[in-house]
Design a protein around this motif. Structure first.
Motif, PDB file in Angstrom:
ATOM      1  N   CYS A  47       0.857  -1.195   0.000  1.00 38.59           N
ATOM      2  CA  CYS A  47       0.000   0.000   0.000  1.00 38.59           C
ATOM      3  C   CYS A  47       0.888   1.238   0.000  1.00 38.59           C
ATOM      4  O   CYS A  47       1.628   1.480   0.950  1.00 38.59           O
ATOM      5  N   VAL A  48       0.818   2.006  -1.081  1.00 39.01           N
ATOM      6  CA  VAL A  48       1.725   3.148  -1.238  1.00 39.01           C
ATOM      7  C   VAL A  48       1.094   4.394  -0.605  1.00 39.01           C
ATOM      8  O   VAL A  48       0.173   4.994  -1.147  1.00 39.01           O
ATOM      9  N   SER A  49       1.626   4.751   0.552  1.00 43.90           N
ATOM     10  CA  SER A  49       1.010   5.785   1.387  1.00 43.90           C
ATOM     11  C   SER A  49       1.711   7.136   1.291  1.00 43.90           C
ATOM     12  O   SER A  49       1.402   8.049   2.067  1.00 43.90           O
ATOM     13  N   LYS A  50       2.631   7.290   0.335  1.00 44.96           N
ATOM     14  CA  LYS A  50       3.350   8.560   0.191  1.00 44.96           C
ATOM     15  C   LYS A  50       2.369   9.727   0.087  1.00 44.96           C
ATOM     16  O   LYS A  50       1.317   9.584  -0.553  1.00 44.96           O
ATOM     17  N   THR A  51       2.720  10.811   0.693  1.00 45.71           N
ATOM     18  CA  THR A  51       1.939  12.069   0.781  1.00 45.71           C
ATOM     19  C   THR A  51       0.724  11.970   1.725  1.00 45.71           C
ATOM     20  O   THR A  51       0.125  12.984   2.033  1.00 45.71           O
ATOM     21  N   GLU A  70       6.784   3.753   0.761  1.00 48.03           N
ATOM     22  CA  GLU A  70       7.028   5.201   0.825  1.00 48.03           C
ATOM     23  C   GLU A  70       8.147   5.522  -0.147  1.00 48.03           C
ATOM     24  O   GLU A  70       9.062   4.714  -0.347  1.00 48.03           O
ATOM     25  N   ASN A  71       8.113   6.716  -0.740  1.00 50.28           N
ATOM     26  CA  ASN A  71       9.169   7.032  -1.701  1.00 50.28           C
ATOM     27  C   ASN A  71      10.224   8.009  -1.176  1.00 50.28           C
ATOM     28  O   ASN A  71      11.213   8.247  -1.863  1.00 50.28           O
ATOM     29  N   ARG A  72      10.026   8.558   0.020  1.00 49.79           N
ATOM     30  CA  ARG A  72      11.038   9.457   0.573  1.00 49.79           C
ATOM     31  C   ARG A  72      11.403   9.039   1.988  1.00 49.79           C
ATOM     32  O   ARG A  72      10.520   8.884   2.849  1.00 49.79           O
ATOM     33  N   LEU A  94      10.893   0.889   0.866  1.00 53.52           N
ATOM     34  CA  LEU A  94      11.325   2.126   0.201  1.00 53.52           C
ATOM     35  C   LEU A  94      11.224   1.899  -1.303  1.00 53.52           C
ATOM     36  O   LEU A  94      11.873   1.009  -1.857  1.00 53.52           O
ATOM     37  N   ILE A  95      10.398   2.730  -1.965  1.00 54.13           N
ATOM     38  CA  ILE A  95      10.183   2.553  -3.406  1.00 54.13           C
ATOM     39  C   ILE A  95      10.664   3.749  -4.209  1.00 54.13           C
ATOM     40  O   ILE A  95      10.489   3.793  -5.424  1.00 54.13           O
ATOM     41  N   GLY A  96      11.258   4.738  -3.519  1.00 53.82           N
ATOM     42  CA  GLY A  96      11.790   5.908  -4.216  1.00 53.82           C
ATOM     43  C   GLY A  96      13.302   5.889  -4.205  1.00 53.82           C
ATOM     44  O   GLY A  96      13.918   5.097  -3.481  1.00 53.82           O
ATOM     45  N   LEU A 176      13.497  -7.956  -8.303  1.00 51.35           N
ATOM     46  CA  LEU A 176      13.627  -6.797  -9.186  1.00 51.35           C
ATOM     47  C   LEU A 176      12.366  -5.937  -9.104  1.00 51.35           C
ATOM     48  O   LEU A 176      11.281  -6.420  -8.790  1.00 51.35           O
ATOM     49  N   MET A 177      12.566  -4.661  -9.418  1.00 51.36           N
ATOM     50  CA  MET A 177      11.443  -3.720  -9.425  1.00 51.36           C
ATOM     51  C   MET A 177      11.538  -2.874 -10.684  1.00 51.36           C
ATOM     52  O   MET A 177      12.643  -2.590 -11.162  1.00 51.36           O
ATOM     53  N   CYS A 178      10.384  -2.485 -11.259  1.00 51.30           N
ATOM     54  CA  CYS A 178      10.423  -1.538 -12.376  1.00 51.30           C
ATOM     55  C   CYS A 178       9.217  -0.601 -12.348  1.00 51.30           C
ATOM     56  O   CYS A 178       8.189  -0.888 -11.727  1.00 51.30           O
ATOM     57  N   ILE A 179       9.405   0.544 -12.991  1.00 54.42           N
ATOM     58  CA  ILE A 179       8.334   1.518 -13.215  1.00 54.42           C
ATOM     59  C   ILE A 179       8.340   1.807 -14.714  1.00 54.42           C
ATOM     60  O   ILE A 179       9.192   2.540 -15.195  1.00 54.42           O
ATOM     61  N   PRO A 180       7.412   1.201 -15.471  1.00 54.04           N
ATOM     62  CA  PRO A 180       7.414   1.422 -16.922  1.00 54.04           C
ATOM     63  C   PRO A 180       7.184   2.889 -17.274  1.00 54.04           C
ATOM     64  O   PRO A 180       6.577   3.628 -16.494  1.00 54.04           O
ATOM     65  N   GLY A 208       3.696  -3.168 -11.263  1.00 49.99           N
ATOM     66  CA  GLY A 208       2.272  -2.925 -11.294  1.00 49.99           C
ATOM     67  C   GLY A 208       1.886  -1.902 -10.243  1.00 49.99           C
ATOM     68  O   GLY A 208       2.283  -2.008  -9.088  1.00 49.99           O
ATOM     69  N   MET A 209       1.147  -0.879 -10.691  1.00 55.30           N
ATOM     70  CA  MET A 209       0.658   0.177  -9.817  1.00 55.30           C
ATOM     71  C   MET A 209      -0.864   0.257 -10.012  1.00 55.30           C
ATOM     72  O   MET A 209      -1.461  -0.646 -10.581  1.00 55.30           O
ATOM     73  N   SER A 210      -1.480   1.349  -9.543  1.00 48.17           N
ATOM     74  CA  SER A 210      -2.948   1.421  -9.595  1.00 48.17           C
ATOM     75  C   SER A 210      -3.505   1.142 -10.986  1.00 48.17           C
ATOM     76  O   SER A 210      -4.528   0.480 -11.126  1.00 48.17           O
ATOM     77  N   ALA A 211      -2.842   1.648 -12.021  1.00 47.33           N
ATOM     78  CA  ALA A 211      -3.401   1.571 -13.368  1.00 47.33           C
ATOM     79  C   ALA A 211      -3.208   0.207 -14.027  1.00 47.33           C
ATOM     80  O   ALA A 211      -3.881  -0.092 -15.018  1.00 47.33           O
ATOM     81  N   VAL A 224       2.685  -5.914  -5.823  1.00 46.77           N
ATOM     82  CA  VAL A 224       2.102  -4.805  -6.574  1.00 46.77           C
ATOM     83  C   VAL A 224       2.081  -3.581  -5.655  1.00 46.77           C
ATOM     84  O   VAL A 224       1.786  -3.692  -4.466  1.00 46.77           O
ATOM     85  N   ARG A 225       2.438  -2.433  -6.204  1.00 49.31           N
ATOM     86  CA  ARG A 225       2.552  -1.205  -5.404  1.00 49.31           C
ATOM     87  C   ARG A 225       1.367  -0.297  -5.753  1.00 49.31           C
ATOM     88  O   ARG A 225       1.346   0.324  -6.808  1.00 49.31           O
ATOM     89  N   VAL A 226       0.399  -0.252  -4.874  1.00 49.43           N
ATOM     90  CA  VAL A 226      -0.850   0.443  -5.203  1.00 49.43           C
ATOM     91  C   VAL A 226      -1.083   1.612  -4.251  1.00 49.43           C
ATOM     92  O   VAL A 226      -1.170   1.432  -3.035  1.00 49.43           O
ATOM     93  N   GLY A 227      -1.153   2.805  -4.824  1.00 50.83           N
ATOM     94  CA  GLY A 227      -1.372   4.011  -4.028  1.00 50.83           C
ATOM     95  C   GLY A 227      -2.752   4.600  -4.231  1.00 50.83           C
ATOM     96  O   GLY A 227      -3.671   4.397  -3.436  1.00 50.83           O
ATOM     97  N   SER A 228      -2.929   5.332  -5.339  1.00 46.00           N
ATOM     98  CA  SER A 228      -4.148   6.125  -5.518  1.00 46.00           C
ATOM     99  C   SER A 228      -5.417   5.272  -5.579  1.00 46.00           C
ATOM    100  O   SER A 228      -6.481   5.743  -5.171  1.00 46.00           O
ATOM    101  N   ALA A 229      -5.342   4.037  -6.048  1.00 43.55           N
ATOM    102  CA  ALA A 229      -6.548   3.199  -6.089  1.00 43.55           C
ATOM    103  C   ALA A 229      -7.059   2.878  -4.683  1.00 43.55           C
ATOM    104  O   ALA A 229      -8.211   2.492  -4.517  1.00 43.55           O
ATOM    105  N   HIS A 233      -6.736  10.381  -4.820  1.00 43.40           N
ATOM    106  CA  HIS A 233      -5.781  11.226  -5.549  1.00 43.40           C
ATOM    107  C   HIS A 233      -4.768  11.867  -4.623  1.00 43.40           C
ATOM    108  O   HIS A 233      -5.104  12.206  -3.492  1.00 43.40           O
ATOM    109  N   ARG A 234      -3.545  12.021  -5.148  1.00 42.72           N
ATOM    110  CA  ARG A 234      -2.532  12.736  -4.371  1.00 42.72           C
ATOM    111  C   ARG A 234      -2.474  14.184  -4.804  1.00 42.72           C
ATOM    112  O   ARG A 234      -2.678  14.501  -5.942  1.00 42.72           O
TER     113      ARG A 234
END
Ligand SMILES: *Cc1c(COP(=O)(O)O)cnc(C)c1O
Length: 234
Positions: A47-51, A70-72, A94-96, A176-180, A208-211, A224-229, A233-234
């Protein structure tokens, strides 16, 4: 009480919305896993809780989630110690991007660091982990789209970098991790990450993220790293 919300804002107390969206995301993960012939319990929801502040995070913990991203480093240091005190063990990712001068703080706070992507960071983490006697699980970030502004090791350098992590710095890499790239179809990036992981004997794939988390599950994601879903919205 009903609060009127202008577009783009979020209500002061969105607990009901957050909980409802979390349940939907869990449903969708389960369905995507079963459709792909996979066991839903093999997929970890990060669960991506940044911001977002504690008031938004607490309902998600109370609904049973224990894994957060969290990314920071700085922002995470400001909110997670108190939440851990209150709720006990939580798995923090840590994802940032990580700066080498934050390695000690990152090692002290995080359970998983998903963004190892260059020798300088590998070295700083190895030193920080020896010093702290604490070894977070590590993922290497791959810049699958070879985007100049994006963090991550280039796909063609991934095998050599993984070997450097193991042989030179004694690091155990879990996955491994990626952000397309935002404008690309995600599937070739997910498929590429899977291929690199397989040939290097790595079991975990954070993609994989919300989209696009359902697609990522179809293509082998274990995280899977899911924030806004979930949080809105951030
Ligand atoms: C913000 C972020 C996410 C979550 O993105 P959503 O689209 O809100 O789900 C996932 N991964 C990374 C690396 C992020 O920075």
């Amino acid at each position: 009480m009903t609060t009127s919300v202008s577009p783009g804002d979020r209500p002061a107390d969105d607990t009901a919305g957050i909980t409802r969206r979390l349940f939907e995301v869990r449903e969708r993960i389960g369905r995507a896993a079963r459709d792909a012939g996979r066991d839903p319990t093999d997929i970890t929801l990060v669960c991506v809780s940044k911001t977002f502040e504690a008031d938004a995070i607490v309902p998600v913990i109370e609904a049973g989630e224990r894994v957060f991203g969290e990314n920071r480093v700085q922002e995470a240091m400001g909110k997670w110690p108190a939440l851990r005190e209150r709720f006990g063990a939580l798995d923090l990712h840590l994802i940032g991007p990580l700066q080498s001068n934050k390695a000690d703080e990152a090692v002290a706070l995080f359970d998983v660091i998903e963004t190892v992507d260059r020798p300088k960071i590998a070295e700083a983490l190895a030193k920080a982990m020896d010093k702290a006697g604490r070894r977070p699980r590590l993922f290497v970030q791959v810049n699958t789209g070879a985007e100049p502004q994006k963090a991550g090791v280039l796909p063609g350098d991934a095998d050599a970098f993984l070997k450097t992590c193991r042989d030179t710095y004694g690091l155990d890499i879990a996955g491994l991790m990626c952000i397309p790239p935002v404008d690309d179809q995600a599937s070739p990036h997910f498929a590429l990450l899977n291929v690199i992981a397989k040939r290097n004997g790595l079991a975990s794939l954070s993609m994989g993220m919300s989209a696009d988390f359902e697609l990522a599950i179809q293509l082998g994601a274990t995280h899977v790293r899911v924030g806004s879903a979930i949080f809105g919205h951030r």
